[in-house]
Design a protein around this motif. Structure first.
Motif, PDB file in Angstrom:
ATOM      1  N   PRO A  56     -22.761  25.417  30.456  1.00  0.00           N
ATOM      2  CA  PRO A  56     -22.894  24.415  31.323  1.00  0.00           C
ATOM      3  C   PRO A  56     -22.624  23.108  30.804  1.00  0.00           C
ATOM      4  CG  PRO A  56     -24.431  25.721  32.167  1.00  0.00           C
ATOM      5  CD  PRO A  56     -24.388  26.125  30.780  1.00  0.00           C
ATOM      6  N   ASP A  57     -23.029  22.597  29.143  1.00  0.00           N
ATOM      7  CA  ASP A  57     -23.601  21.353  28.713  1.00  0.00           C
ATOM      8  C   ASP A  57     -22.450  21.828  27.748  1.00  0.00           C
ATOM      9  OD1 ASP A  57     -25.436  20.373  30.036  1.00  0.00           O
ATOM     10  OD2 ASP A  57     -27.080  21.318  28.176  1.00  0.00           O
ATOM     11  N   HIS A  58     -21.244  22.396  27.984  1.00  0.00           N
ATOM     12  CA  HIS A  58     -20.169  22.500  27.046  1.00  0.00           C
ATOM     13  C   HIS A  58     -19.084  21.465  27.448  1.00  0.00           C
ATOM     14  CE1 HIS A  58     -17.708  23.495  24.434  1.00  0.00           C
ATOM     15  NE2 HIS A  58     -16.491  24.062  25.528  1.00  0.00           N
ATOM     16  N   ASN A  59     -18.581  20.165  26.470  1.00  0.00           N
ATOM     17  CA  ASN A  59     -17.352  19.818  25.902  1.00  0.00           C
ATOM     18  C   ASN A  59     -16.820  20.299  26.196  1.00  0.00           C
ATOM     19  OD1 ASN A  59     -19.541  17.495  26.793  1.00  0.00           O
ATOM     20  ND2 ASN A  59     -19.677  17.275  24.557  1.00  0.00           N
ATOM     21  N   ALA A  60     -15.497  20.294  26.426  1.00  0.00           N
ATOM     22  CA  ALA A  60     -14.199  21.251  26.287  1.00  0.00           C
ATOM     23  C   ALA A  60     -14.168  20.950  25.258  1.00  0.00           C
ATOM     24  CB  ALA A  60     -13.083  20.658  27.286  1.00  0.00           C
ATOM     25  N   THR A  61     -12.771  21.351  24.144  1.00  0.00           N
ATOM     26  CA  THR A  61     -12.435  21.895  22.561  1.00  0.00           C
ATOM     27  C   THR A  61     -11.192  20.591  22.825  1.00  0.00           C
ATOM     28  OG1 THR A  61     -13.507  23.084  21.945  1.00  0.00           O
ATOM     29  CG2 THR A  61     -11.771  22.266  20.361  1.00  0.00           C
ATOM     30  N   PHE A 122      -1.524  14.384  25.120  1.00  0.00           N
ATOM     31  CA  PHE A 122      -1.643  15.169  25.816  1.00  0.00           C
ATOM     32  C   PHE A 122      -2.694  15.443  26.886  1.00  0.00           C
ATOM     33  CE2 PHE A 122      -0.424  16.750  21.290  1.00  0.00           C
ATOM     34  CZ  PHE A 122       0.137  17.642  21.718  1.00  0.00           C
ATOM     35  N   ASN A 123      -3.463  14.548  27.166  1.00  0.00           N
ATOM     36  CA  ASN A 123      -4.341  13.919  28.086  1.00  0.00           C
ATOM     37  C   ASN A 123      -4.336  12.465  28.359  1.00  0.00           C
ATOM     38  OD1 ASN A 123      -6.867  14.793  29.415  1.00  0.00           O
ATOM     39  ND2 ASN A 123      -8.196  15.346  28.071  1.00  0.00           N
ATOM     40  N   ARG A 124      -4.916  11.963  29.013  1.00  0.00           N
ATOM     41  CA  ARG A 124      -4.497  10.691  29.932  1.00  0.00           C
ATOM     42  C   ARG A 124      -6.281  10.588  30.152  1.00  0.00           C
ATOM     43  NH1 ARG A 124      -0.269   9.046  28.597  1.00  0.00           N
ATOM     44  NH2 ARG A 124       1.800  10.621  29.033  1.00  0.00           N
ATOM     45  N   LEU A 125      -6.949  11.178  30.205  1.00  0.00           N
ATOM     46  CA  LEU A 125      -8.633  10.983  30.337  1.00  0.00           C
ATOM     47  C   LEU A 125      -8.870   9.862  29.645  1.00  0.00           C
ATOM     48  CD1 LEU A 125     -10.429  11.839  32.810  1.00  0.00           C
ATOM     49  CD2 LEU A 125     -11.322  13.594  31.031  1.00  0.00           C
ATOM     50  N   ASN A 126      -9.604   8.857  30.460  1.00  0.00           N
ATOM     51  CA  ASN A 126     -10.198   8.413  29.109  1.00  0.00           C
ATOM     52  C   ASN A 126     -11.867   8.335  29.247  1.00  0.00           C
ATOM     53  OD1 ASN A 126      -8.229   7.090  27.616  1.00  0.00           O
ATOM     54  ND2 ASN A 126      -7.719   5.529  29.319  1.00  0.00           N
ATOM     55  N   ALA A 127     -12.088   9.176  30.174  1.00  0.00           N
ATOM     56  CA  ALA A 127     -13.491   9.541  30.035  1.00  0.00           C
ATOM     57  C   ALA A 127     -14.266   9.930  28.225  1.00  0.00           C
ATOM     58  CB  ALA A 127     -14.368  11.183  30.992  1.00  0.00           C
ATOM     59  N   PHE A 128     -15.629   8.716  28.408  1.00  0.00           N
ATOM     60  CA  PHE A 128     -15.914   9.149  27.650  1.00  0.00           C
ATOM     61  C   PHE A 128     -17.577   9.418  27.039  1.00  0.00           C
ATOM     62  CE2 PHE A 128     -12.720   5.734  25.512  1.00  0.00           C
ATOM     63  CZ  PHE A 128     -12.725   6.109  24.852  1.00  0.00           C
ATOM     64  N   LEU A 129     -18.925  10.525  26.863  1.00  0.00           N
ATOM     65  CA  LEU A 129     -18.948  11.029  26.079  1.00  0.00           C
ATOM     66  C   LEU A 129     -20.400  10.730  25.812  1.00  0.00           C
ATOM     67  CD1 LEU A 129     -21.352  13.049  27.753  1.00  0.00           C
ATOM     68  CD2 LEU A 129     -20.946  14.737  26.717  1.00  0.00           C
ATOM     69  N   ILE A 135     -12.451  15.514  26.094  1.00  0.00           N
ATOM     70  CA  ILE A 135     -11.409  16.145  25.754  1.00  0.00           C
ATOM     71  C   ILE A 135     -10.139  15.797  25.319  1.00  0.00           C
ATOM     72  CG2 ILE A 135      -9.587  17.962  26.940  1.00  0.00           C
ATOM     73  CD1 ILE A 135     -11.807  17.660  29.501  1.00  0.00           C
ATOM     74  N   ARG A 136     -11.386  15.223  24.218  1.00  0.00           N
ATOM     75  CA  ARG A 136      -9.789  14.402  22.678  1.00  0.00           C
ATOM     76  C   ARG A 136     -10.775  14.823  21.728  1.00  0.00           C
ATOM     77  NH1 ARG A 136      -8.635   8.314  24.240  1.00  0.00           N
ATOM     78  NH2 ARG A 136      -7.984   8.849  26.711  1.00  0.00           N
ATOM     79  N   MET A 137     -10.261  14.772  20.487  1.00  0.00           N
ATOM     80  CA  MET A 137     -10.707  15.513  19.205  1.00  0.00           C
ATOM     81  C   MET A 137     -11.951  14.157  18.766  1.00  0.00           C
ATOM     82  SD  MET A 137      -8.746  15.311  15.076  1.00  0.00           S
ATOM     83  CE  MET A 137      -7.594  16.803  15.487  1.00  0.00           C
ATOM     84  N   SER A 138     -12.919  14.851  18.665  1.00  0.00           N
ATOM     85  CA  SER A 138     -14.120  14.318  18.344  1.00  0.00           C
ATOM     86  C   SER A 138     -13.864  13.682  16.428  1.00  0.00           C
ATOM     87  CB  SER A 138     -15.447  14.870  18.407  1.00  0.00           C
ATOM     88  OG  SER A 138     -16.166  14.419  17.218  1.00  0.00           O
ATOM     89  N   PRO A 139     -14.454  12.641  16.314  1.00  0.00           N
ATOM     90  CA  PRO A 139     -13.707  11.590  15.368  1.00  0.00           C
ATOM     91  C   PRO A 139     -14.080  12.277  14.350  1.00  0.00           C
ATOM     92  CG  PRO A 139     -14.695  10.285  16.926  1.00  0.00           C
ATOM     93  CD  PRO A 139     -15.364  11.133  17.482  1.00  0.00           C
ATOM     94  N   TYR A 140     -15.483  12.437  14.172  1.00  0.00           N
ATOM     95  CA  TYR A 140     -16.217  13.454  12.909  1.00  0.00           C
ATOM     96  C   TYR A 140     -15.195  14.919  13.144  1.00  0.00           C
ATOM     97  CZ  TYR A 140     -20.026  10.389  13.968  1.00  0.00           C
ATOM     98  OH  TYR A 140     -20.366   8.885  13.577  1.00  0.00           O
ATOM     99  N   SER A 141     -14.590  15.679  14.235  1.00  0.00           N
ATOM    100  CA  SER A 141     -13.816  16.595  13.946  1.00  0.00           C
ATOM    101  C   SER A 141     -12.346  16.252  13.271  1.00  0.00           C
ATOM    102  CB  SER A 141     -13.673  17.696  15.282  1.00  0.00           C
ATOM    103  OG  SER A 141     -14.557  17.491  15.627  1.00  0.00           O
ATOM    104  N   GLY A 142     -12.300  15.437  14.272  1.00  0.00           N
ATOM    105  CA  GLY A 142     -11.619  15.193  12.599  1.00  0.00           C
ATOM    106  C   GLY A 142     -11.212  14.941  11.187  1.00  0.00           C
ATOM    107  N   LEU A 143     -12.455  13.824  11.381  1.00  0.00           N
ATOM    108  CA  LEU A 143     -12.570  14.064   9.249  1.00  0.00           C
ATOM    109  C   LEU A 143     -13.232  15.224   8.736  1.00  0.00           C
ATOM    110  CD1 LEU A 143     -13.567  12.035   7.460  1.00  0.00           C
ATOM    111  CD2 LEU A 143     -15.953  12.273   8.152  1.00  0.00           C
TER     112      LEU A 143
END
Length: 191
Positions: A56-61, A122-129, A135-143
């Motif tokens: 339930p606490d999973h953030n979409a990749t 791909f995703n116009r949602l601007n929500a932040f956690l 639902i956007r690429m995490s900056p650490y995932s990007g690195l």
């Protein structure tokens, strides 16, 4: 002093042959990446929400991250084909380089507090956690994608030189430890 240089040059030119166990590990690793990439994209496109129901606490990749998983899996599996298609490997490598550039841009945007990137397409949602885009690429995932892409690039550039192998192994250790720390963070619920 000349003897050390000779030994170093000789050690650098040793060619390592991939054995069956290594090939099996590469195929399994590539297949796992392919499976997770396809599963994540299918889960989002078909609105199955399997991961959200299980965790339930999973953030979409991000779809971009899942696409990188697919291309990385294909590249890994293609490295052990008996008939090496240089064109196919070049295409995989070119796409992986594009993903790495995007990952680096995501990380730089995070550092500079900008809100740019391909994920907006791909995703116009601007929500932040907690400072991370949802639902956007995490900056650490990007690195980590950028660093992993360096390993793919080095593997294709000179795969049998010991210096490249050492750098690739070091990158693998950094990425693996980062993944281990992220898994521990998910297990213990830290953000």
């Amino acid at each position: 002093m000349k003897h050390y240089k000779f030994i170093f040059r000789m050690w650098e030119n040793i060619k390592f042959k991939q054995d069956t166990a290594l090939n099996t590990f590469i195929v399994i690793s590539g297949s796992v990446l392919l499976f997770f990439g396809v599963f994540i994209i299918a889960d989002q496109l078909l609105s199955l929400d399997v991961l959200s129901r299980l965790f339930p606490d999973h953030n979409a990749t991000s779809p971009i991250s899942a696409s990188f998983f697919i291309m990385s899996g294909l590249f890994l599996v293609s490295t052990i084909w008996k008939r090496e298609s240089r064109v196919l490997k070049s295409i995989f490598l070119a796409v992986i380089v594009l993903f790495s550039i995007h990952g680096l841009i995501q990380f730089i945007n995070f550092l500079l507090q900008l809100n740019q990137g391909l994920d907006i397409l791909f995703n116009r949602l601007n929500a932040f956690l907690s400072n991370f885009p949802f639902i956007r690429m995490s900056p650490y995932s990007g690195l980590l994608i950028f660093v992993s892409s360096l390993a793919f690039w080095l593997k294709s550039l000179g795969r049998e030189r010991i210096v490249f192998l050492n750098i690739i192994c070091s990158i693998g250790i950094v990425v693996g430890l980062s993944g281990f720390i992220a898994i521990l963070g998910y297990i213990f619920g830290t953000q």
